[in-house]
Motif scaffolding. Sequence first.
Motif, mmCIF file in Angstrom:
data_model
loop_
_atom_site.group_PDB
_atom_site.id
_atom_site.type_symbol
_atom_site.label_atom_id
_atom_site.label_comp_id
_atom_site.label_asym_id
_atom_site.label_seq_id
_atom_site.Cartn_x
_atom_site.Cartn_y
_atom_site.Cartn_z
ATOM 1 N N VAL A 297 -72.402 36.524 -6.398
ATOM 2 C CA VAL A 297 -71.631 36.991 -7.555
ATOM 3 C C VAL A 297 -72.411 36.669 -8.828
ATOM 4 O O VAL A 297 -72.951 35.563 -8.978
ATOM 5 C CB VAL A 297 -70.247 36.297 -7.594
ATOM 6 N N GLY A 298 -72.463 37.646 -9.741
ATOM 7 C CA GLY A 298 -73.169 37.439 -11.006
ATOM 8 C C GLY A 298 -72.201 37.326 -12.175
ATOM 9 O O GLY A 298 -72.146 36.312 -12.859
ATOM 10 N N ASP B 42 -75.075 41.217 -6.619
ATOM 11 C CA ASP B 42 -76.487 41.518 -6.859
ATOM 12 C C ASP B 42 -77.036 42.687 -6.029
ATOM 13 O O ASP B 42 -78.242 42.884 -5.965
ATOM 14 C CB ASP B 42 -77.337 40.249 -6.627
ATOM 15 N N GLY B 43 -76.169 43.455 -5.377
ATOM 16 C CA GLY B 43 -76.612 44.659 -4.659
ATOM 17 C C GLY B 43 -75.803 45.831 -5.155
ATOM 18 O O GLY B 43 -75.598 45.976 -6.349
ATOM 19 N N GLY B 44 -75.295 46.641 -4.221
ATOM 20 C CA GLY B 44 -74.446 47.751 -4.637
ATOM 21 C C GLY B 44 -74.698 49.004 -3.846
ATOM 22 O O GLY B 44 -75.024 48.943 -2.656
ATOM 23 N N MET B 45 -74.580 50.148 -4.519
ATOM 24 C CA MET B 45 -74.660 51.425 -3.813
ATOM 25 C C MET B 45 -76.033 51.676 -3.196
ATOM 26 O O MET B 45 -76.156 52.560 -2.350
ATOM 27 C CB MET B 45 -74.262 52.579 -4.731
ATOM 28 N N SER B 46 -77.041 50.908 -3.584
ATOM 29 C CA SER B 46 -78.350 51.075 -2.926
ATOM 30 C C SER B 46 -78.350 50.457 -1.523
ATOM 31 O O SER B 46 -79.082 50.917 -0.647
ATOM 32 C CB SER B 46 -79.466 50.462 -3.772
ATOM 33 N N GLY C 214 -71.496 46.749 -7.854
ATOM 34 C CA GLY C 214 -72.901 46.388 -7.746
ATOM 35 C C GLY C 214 -73.571 46.267 -9.103
ATOM 36 O O GLY C 214 -72.905 46.118 -10.141
ATOM 37 N N LYS C 215 -74.906 46.369 -9.098
ATOM 38 C CA LYS C 215 -75.683 46.161 -10.320
ATOM 39 C C LYS C 215 -76.322 47.450 -10.821
ATOM 40 O O LYS C 215 -77.178 47.431 -11.693
ATOM 41 C CB LYS C 215 -76.757 45.096 -10.067
ATOM 42 N N HIS C 216 -75.913 48.577 -10.259
ATOM 43 C CA HIS C 216 -76.561 49.846 -10.614
ATOM 44 C C HIS C 216 -75.947 50.481 -11.854
ATOM 45 O O HIS C 216 -74.792 50.216 -12.190
ATOM 46 C CB HIS C 216 -76.461 50.818 -9.436
ATOM 47 N N CYS C 217 -76.742 51.333 -12.493
ATOM 48 C CA CYS C 217 -76.282 51.992 -13.711
ATOM 49 C C CYS C 217 -75.443 53.202 -13.367
ATOM 50 O O CYS C 217 -75.877 54.342 -13.557
ATOM 51 C CB CYS C 217 -77.467 52.391 -14.571
ATOM 52 N N GLU C 218 -74.301 52.947 -12.814
ATOM 53 C CA GLU C 218 -73.430 54.033 -12.401
ATOM 54 C C GLU C 218 -72.026 53.466 -12.222
ATOM 55 O O GLU C 218 -71.845 52.466 -11.521
ATOM 56 C CB GLU C 218 -73.971 54.596 -11.084
ATOM 57 N N SER C 219 -71.042 54.114 -12.806
ATOM 58 C CA SER C 219 -69.704 53.528 -12.712
ATOM 59 C C SER C 219 -69.129 53.638 -11.302
ATOM 60 O O SER C 219 -68.258 52.855 -10.929
ATOM 61 C CB SER C 219 -68.755 54.138 -13.742
ATOM 62 N N GLY C 220 -69.630 54.592 -10.515
ATOM 63 C CA GLY C 220 -69.172 54.706 -9.128
ATOM 64 C C GLY C 220 -69.837 53.719 -8.184
ATOM 65 O O GLY C 220 -69.654 53.801 -6.963
#
Length: 480
Positions: A329-330, A348-352, A384-390
């Motif tokens: 958790v960040g 620290d991860g996400g949709m990737s 996650g940490k990606h530049c995307e609200s989804g």
Amino acid sequence: MASALSDVPSGLVAPDDVNGLVPQLWPESAHRDAAGRLVVGGLDAATLAARFGTPLYVVDEDEARGRARRTRLAFESAAAAAGTDVTVYYAGKAFLSGAVVRWVTEEGLAVDVCTGGELAVALGAGVDPARIGFHGNNKSLAEIDAAVAAGVGAIVIDSEIEIERVAAAAARAGRRQRVRLRVNSGVHASTHEFLATAHEDQKFGVSLDRAAELGARIRGHESLEFLGLHCHIGSQIFEAPGFAESASRLLAAHAELSAAAPVPELNLGGGFGIAYTAADSPQPIEDIARGILDAVVAGCRERGLPVPKLAFEPGRSIIGPAGVTLYTVGTIKAVPIDGGERRYVSVDGGMSDNARTALYEAQYSARLASRTSAAAPALSRVVGKHCESGDIVVDAEYLPADTGPGDLLAVPATGAYCWSLSSNYNHVPRPPVVAVREGSARVIVRGETIDDLLARDLGLEPTAIDTAATGDAATEGTPA
Ligand code: LLP
């Protein structure tokens, strides 16, 4: 913490014990140790995170092997009762790596692949080519040649055009290639509903009403040996009736083809569902196997046919529940929205590393993994940490209200279609995959580094940027 949100998934209720592990979601080995840490395969989450970093894909080898074995035995015993036998293929698209291929083949499964890349993994892991099935709705000529040259046990012909392509490739290679014909039964199933129509609007297979004609065409080629029909009705299916309906439809075409010459096999695909949240309760695989076999036996009896040899291709139900993803958790935010506030827990991860939530609105569950907590359950969204609200990992879950920066979270049931659908979105390197078993851990797919990603970009100047410093520190799973 306010939680009067209107979009809470039905079936999600605040747990009595926010630290509890709902058994159907976790590998059988999962439990909490005396310090409250989540343990999988004999190793606790904090130790795994310290050794391999996060995000981390953890795969419980015994769970994967156990599920492969149990699935094979379920179908073998249902088939034996019906006086036939069965081959269970592991559908590699769910998650394919050398180690996993070895586990499932050692447990008696064959392997289903659908691209040249997947074929290369199966061959590289030493699978007997005769135990490989090769799929795909648009196989390249090179892929067809490679599959024929390797001597794969069956190529699944997906379209009329492919009959000539596979026949020509086999003739050129001087081989007689065994093939199946994929048909579209008009049955499409998901979870506990199925839809049965005359034609299903999708890209795979040929329509059922052309099966006899195209089967005869296949039989007209010296270089092809016709094994039978294939059908796959969908994925994440909890019960037998959709498979049973599809099987009985297929048997009509199977009977027509049998009038000319025996049709030795029938392949009914994969698609057996798993639990992602406490609200999911798939039928046990033994019941599904019996339900399908009953329909096949009834259909054959009705038409005076011998029961063919059967084949199935489960992917998710073998490897999905064996996987757990660990995150750190960040940040935490409470965002005011209509009707309350939404608690965002960023990891620290996400949709990737898990595209399924964004792609399919899939529901997942999560638990605090590095400790237990006495705090009240708070409805949370793990992002996650990606530049995307989804970029959502777990749409809605009750986590302890004191979950905070530095805590480890574990998301269960991530063994299937997470690593295999992973990406480098935002230049995020893929995490390693670590297999755990009886207290030992082994990296089965190493993690990517930022240097791995930069190495393929031919437009970059040698740079003064220290890429090691921009990424995470090297770990056993992702060496520098
Ligand atoms: N056989 C064929 C011909 C298939 O197309 C598939 C899956 C399988 C077997 C294995 O199905 P399983 O037992 O794993 O459900 N990415 C999606 C699932 C796509 C499934 C594609 N075909 C997801 O993450 O839900």
